[in-house]
Design an enzyme around this catalytic site. Sequence first.
Site, PDB file in Angstrom:
ATOM      1  CB  CYS A 186     -51.428  50.713 -35.500  1.00  0.00           C
ATOM      2  SG  CYS A 186     -52.375  51.545 -35.602  1.00  0.00           S
ATOM      3  CB  CYS A 187     -48.234  53.607 -31.814  1.00  0.00           C
ATOM      4  SG  CYS A 187     -49.309  53.495 -30.959  1.00  0.00           S
ATOM      5  CB  CYS A 217     -55.727  56.664 -32.469  1.00  0.00           C
ATOM      6  SG  CYS A 217     -54.466  57.741 -33.492  1.00  0.00           S
ATOM      7  CB  CYS A 246     -56.027  53.916 -28.426  1.00  0.00           C
ATOM      8  SG  CYS A 246     -55.575  52.308 -30.039  1.00  0.00           S
ATOM      9  CB  CYS A 305     -47.756  56.395 -29.170  1.00  0.00           C
ATOM     10  SG  CYS A 305     -46.357  58.147 -29.639  1.00  0.00           S
TER      11      CYS A 305
HETATM   12  S1  SF4 Z   1     -52.952  55.591 -30.970  1.00  0.00           S
HETATM   13 FE1  SF4 Z   1     -54.310  53.930 -31.815  1.00  0.00          FE
HETATM   14  S2  SF4 Z   1     -54.731  54.367 -33.495  1.00  0.00           S
HETATM   15 FE2  SF4 Z   1     -53.339  55.478 -32.944  1.00  0.00          FE
HETATM   16  S3  SF4 Z   1     -51.806  55.106 -33.797  1.00  0.00           S
HETATM   17 FE3  SF4 Z   1     -51.837  54.600 -31.988  1.00  0.00          FE
HETATM   18  S4  SF4 Z   1     -52.887  52.308 -32.247  1.00  0.00           S
HETATM   19 FE4  SF4 Z   1     -53.030  53.174 -33.939  1.00  0.00          FE
END
Ligand code: SF4
Length: 251
Positions: free
Chosen positions: A115-116, A199, A202, A226
């Site tokens: 996701c990151c 985010c 998280c 991240c």
């Molecule tokens: S902090 Fe969480 S929601 Fe944001 S990009 Fe990374 S995994 Fe995804």
Amino acid sequence: MTTIARFTDTIPSLVNGLNFAEKVDRSLGLIREAYEEFGDRLVVANSLGKDSVVVWDLAKRVSPDIRGFIVTTRHKPAETVQFMREQVARYPELRVFQNDAPIPDDLPTTDPDLCCKILKVQPTRRAIEEMNVACWVTGLRCTEGRTRTDFKEIEERDEGLVKLNPILVWRELEVWQYIGLNQVPVNPLYAKGYRSLGCAPCTRITTDDNERAGRWIGTSKCGGECGIHTCPLKSVKGAGTEAVFEEGEGI
Ligand code: SF4
């Protein structure tokens, strides 16, 4: 690097040996010399956190012309989005990058690393490419947590892309000291008890000693990164997952 490469003291000696005013002077000197070398190709990465607003304020003291970029995601808290709008309205030289590619809703919990990479690393690569960046400036500090102890003030992790960490040797207290003394606006989430912002899915409030303990709490990524400080930022094409999701990226 040329002149700014003379900053060769060990990082722990700088953290413990310099007082607040000396750290401010050192940071201004690092940014000033890098700006003299890279000019408009020096760009500040502004995450909208406390460290970033300090670096952004320092950069504006060096030159009001210095540009910046913000990487945001669909998962940022409403307070951060509002703060971002205020910052961009005040500083039109801040560009915003976001990846709107379709991804599973539960990706932050099922695979936060992926996701990151999609939502944060890829737009950072895009920012560096589109803004023709030769030197990017970050708010990274070596006392933030376990993953941030081995960085240098001046790095070149990607060939042809210098990374400047001008407040690397500042402590958390000194960041707040600078914010208070200079009346720098901050994200209102800090007033709720957060110490490190990310985010919404998280990021949690914690009372842990580790400043980044509330990040990705409950996962193997807890207190981690991240990826923008650890992944290559110059090679995009043919990079597997990043390339797959490139199509949906917007600004
Ligand atoms: S902090 Fe969480 S929601 Fe944001 S990009 Fe990374 S995994 Fe995804």
